[in-house]
Design a protein around this motif. Structure first.
Motif, PDB file in Angstrom:
ATOM      1  N   VAL A 194      -9.324  -6.071   7.129  1.00 27.14           N
ATOM      2  CA  VAL A 194     -10.547  -5.545   7.731  1.00 27.14           C
ATOM      3  C   VAL A 194     -11.585  -5.164   6.676  1.00 27.14           C
ATOM      4  N   LEU A 195     -11.166  -5.080   5.429  1.00 25.92           N
ATOM      5  CA  LEU A 195     -12.140  -4.833   4.361  1.00 25.92           C
ATOM      6  C   LEU A 195     -12.930  -6.102   4.041  1.00 25.92           C
ATOM      7  N   ALA A 232      -8.019   3.172  -2.225  1.00 32.25           N
ATOM      8  CA  ALA A 232      -7.951   1.712  -2.223  1.00 32.25           C
ATOM      9  C   ALA A 232      -8.640   1.141  -0.983  1.00 32.25           C
ATOM     10  N   MET A 233      -8.697   1.942   0.091  1.00 37.93           N
ATOM     11  CA  MET A 233      -9.389   1.482   1.292  1.00 37.93           C
ATOM     12  C   MET A 233     -10.900   1.737   1.212  1.00 37.93           C
ATOM     13  N   GLY A 234     -11.349   2.198   0.069  1.00 39.71           N
ATOM     14  CA  GLY A 234     -12.777   2.392  -0.122  1.00 39.71           C
ATOM     15  C   GLY A 234     -13.297   3.740   0.351  1.00 39.71           C
ATOM     16  N   ILE A 235     -12.387   4.664   0.660  1.00 42.06           N
ATOM     17  CA  ILE A 235     -12.827   5.995   1.087  1.00 42.06           C
ATOM     18  C   ILE A 235     -13.210   6.791  -0.159  1.00 42.06           C
ATOM     19  N   TRP A 265      -5.897  -4.187  -1.620  1.00 45.15           N
ATOM     20  CA  TRP A 265      -4.566  -4.007  -2.188  1.00 45.15           C
ATOM     21  C   TRP A 265      -3.570  -3.783  -1.063  1.00 45.15           C
ATOM     22  N   TRP A 310     -11.091   9.732   7.847  1.00 45.04           N
ATOM     23  CA  TRP A 310     -11.095   9.685   6.370  1.00 45.04           C
ATOM     24  C   TRP A 310     -10.340  10.883   5.806  1.00 45.04           C
ATOM     25  N   GLY A 340     -10.534   1.272   7.094  1.00 48.00           N
ATOM     26  CA  GLY A 340     -11.269   0.197   6.430  1.00 48.00           C
ATOM     27  C   GLY A 340     -12.481  -0.269   7.215  1.00 48.00           C
ATOM     28  N   ARG A 383      -4.801  -4.108   7.449  1.00 51.44           N
ATOM     29  CA  ARG A 383      -5.683  -3.058   6.931  1.00 51.44           C
ATOM     30  C   ARG A 383      -6.472  -3.576   5.731  1.00 51.44           C
ATOM     31  N   ALA A 384      -5.822  -4.432   4.923  1.00 53.72           N
ATOM     32  CA  ALA A 384      -6.552  -5.034   3.804  1.00 53.72           C
ATOM     33  C   ALA A 384      -7.578  -6.040   4.335  1.00 53.72           C
ATOM     34  N   MET A 392      -3.978   5.553  -1.599  1.00 55.24           N
ATOM     35  CA  MET A 392      -4.222   4.456  -0.662  1.00 55.24           C
ATOM     36  C   MET A 392      -5.601   4.616  -0.026  1.00 55.24           C
TER      37      MET A 392
END
Lengths: 271, 235
Positions: free
Chosen positions: B151-152, A163-166, B80, A150, B100, B148-149, A160
């Protein structure tokens, strides 16, 4: 090696958060005082080391939330001024709390051994090993740990990563706490060499900055190499001239780096 | 599912989106066509909270996205895939996916299953899993960005110009993947300049010009009557 540890904390904070932390050395100093106090109460050096790291980590996290988080996205100058202000506050607090006299942290590992003609204290070896161990642990954490990934993702692309939820704000706070803990531990490790005073931090901040710039900003490996390089250079210079003059060598290295290799000496390919 | 209602956006002082209204229903692939610089990418960025919305409302499954922090969108089910791909260049392919995968509530078994799933979609990524993201080719980076999107486990993927700058073989492969995702029930908002691909993949299409939506039709209608395409896109 202690310098490498101070610098890796600093470079972690700089590389990830773009924060030039002028209070880094003062967190080190505060860590050393906390360590000295705990040592005075309990007599255990190792407990002092751990307590100092934890206390300063918490303080660092609070500092980040209250002082630096509101400044995210502002001009970098504002964070420099803010951390400089924190540095002054911490120094004056230390003066008020512990007074101007030098505190001693007694050496936890006694004894000397003979290195050719010199008496060399074991403690220096222990310190170097311990600092190396902590840096290695940090590296492994960054390389393989979930939160390490992370942190590295956030360093490379904050937007980004979000956007990956970190949870980027949390990552920032955690990084600042880790950097602070490393500073505090360095302070306790270094304490036995020169004693603990409220002005010891500035010298470290300065030297850590030299190392971070020479090693390439935000580059952990580079900072470690640079700290070894700069320390050795200073030591060799001290053979030829007086130790006080030897410090000049680091500044010369700093200026030369800025002139000819502003991305740092230990960066693989400057882009 | 995703509704943009009269959305305005500014970059600094310039007004870039003027009352954009778009609706994406669950399970749909919706295309967003337009020339360069008409606000397609900005529309996606506004949804992701990366461009400043100055008016209108955006709701996702009935929930107003106002006040949801950018890192909270992934948990709601919005993923995204940016135009520039934004691979974490110094992280390996696997580490890129782990950004992710390592989220709250994931068991090791589920992580493995998800990883197997994206590797089945993109076998090349499995081969290159220990390679730094920055060393991949453009097409492979695009696959990684989509993986990568995925795997969310998102409900909707915002896919921004996935075929830009790719060679025809890769374009066909990306097209295949969009179809596959659609079959799997993933909703997609597809921003493209590639008209044939969009008309093939999407059910409905919005056409943008000068920061606003000018036309809205089903892909079948547009395929039958290419005049609108000529008018707005000049192709």
């Amino acid at each position: 090696m202690v310098l490498a540890m101070v610098a890796s904390g600093l470079t972690l904070i700089f590389g990830i958060m773009d924060i030039v932390n002028f209070a880094h050395g003062d967190l080190l100093m505060l860590g050393a005082f906390v360590g000295a106090t705990v040592l005075g109460m309990t007599g255990s050096y190792w407990l002092a080391l751990i307590v100092a790291a934890i206390v300063i980590a918490i303080l660092g996290a609070l500092l980040q939330i209250t002082t630096l988080r509101p400044l995210i996205g502002r001009d970098p100058l504002t964070t420099i001024l803010a951390t400089f202000g924190v540095s002054l506050v911490v120094q004056k607090y230390a003066l008020w709390q512990w007074g101007p006299s030098v505190r001693q942290i007694s050496v936890p590992v006694g004894g000397d051994f003979n290195l050719f003609y010199l008496q060399y204290p074991w403690y220096r070896i222990v310190t170097a090993l311990l600092a190396g161990l902590i840096i290695t642990a940090l590296w492994l954490f960054l390389k393989y740990g979930k939160y390490g990934i992370w942190i590295r993702a956030t360093t490379q692309d904050r937007v980004m990563a979000q956007a990956m939820g970190i949870p980027v704000p949390l990552v920032y706070t955690a990084v600042f706490a880790i950097g602070s803990a490393m500073a505090a531990a360095s302070g306790v490790l270094f304490g036995p060499f020169a004693g603990v005073t409220q002005t010891m931090g500035f010298d470290f901040t300065l030297r850590a900055f030299i190392v971070v710039v020479v090693g390439g900003m935000g580059n952990l490996g580079g900072s470690i190499l640079a700290s070894i390089f700069v320390s050795l250079l200073e030591s060799y210079a001290a053979i030829l001239v007086s130790p006080a003059q030897a410090v000049i060598v680091s500044f010369v290295v700093l200026v030369l780096t800025m002139l000819f290799r502003p991305t740092g000496l230990f960066v693989p390919t400057p882009k | 599912m995703l509704v943009l209602d009269n959305v305005d956006a500014h970059y600094g002082k310039s007004h870039v989106l003027h009352g954009v209204s778009i609706e994406v229903r669950a399970g749909e692939v919706v295309g967003l066509l337009g020339r360069n610089g008409v606000g397609k990418t900005t529309t996606l960025k506004v949804i992701m909270g990366m461009a400043r919305r100055t008016g209108g409302r955006i709701t996702f499954e009935g929930r107003d996205l106002q006040g949801v922090p950018p890192h909270g969108l992934a948990a709601l089910g919005i993923a995204w895939v940016p135009e520039e791909r934004r691979i974490f260049r110094l992280l390996t392919v696997l580490e890129n996916l782990r950004t992710g995968l390592d989220r709250r509530g994931m068991t090791p078994a589920r992580r493995e299953a998800l990883l197997d799933k994206v590797y089945a979609y993109f076998p090349i990524l499995k081969e290159r899993r220990n390679q730094a993201g920055g060393t991949l080719s453009g097409g492979e980076q695009q696959m990684l960005a989509i993986a990568r999107a995925m795997v969310l486990e998102p409900k909707i993927i915002l896919l921004d110009e996935p075929t830009e700058g790719l060679m025809p073989r890769m374009v066909a492969q990306i097209q295949e993947i969009v179809h596959a995702l659609h079959r799997d029930g993933v909703t997609i908002l597809l921003v493209e300049q590639n008209v044939p691909l969009t008309l093939d993949a999407a059910g409905r299409v919005y056409i943008m010009e000068k920061g606003t939506v000018r036309h809205h039709a089903s892909a079948a209608e547009l395929r039958a009557d290419q005049r609108v395409i000529h008018e707005y896109l000049g192709v």
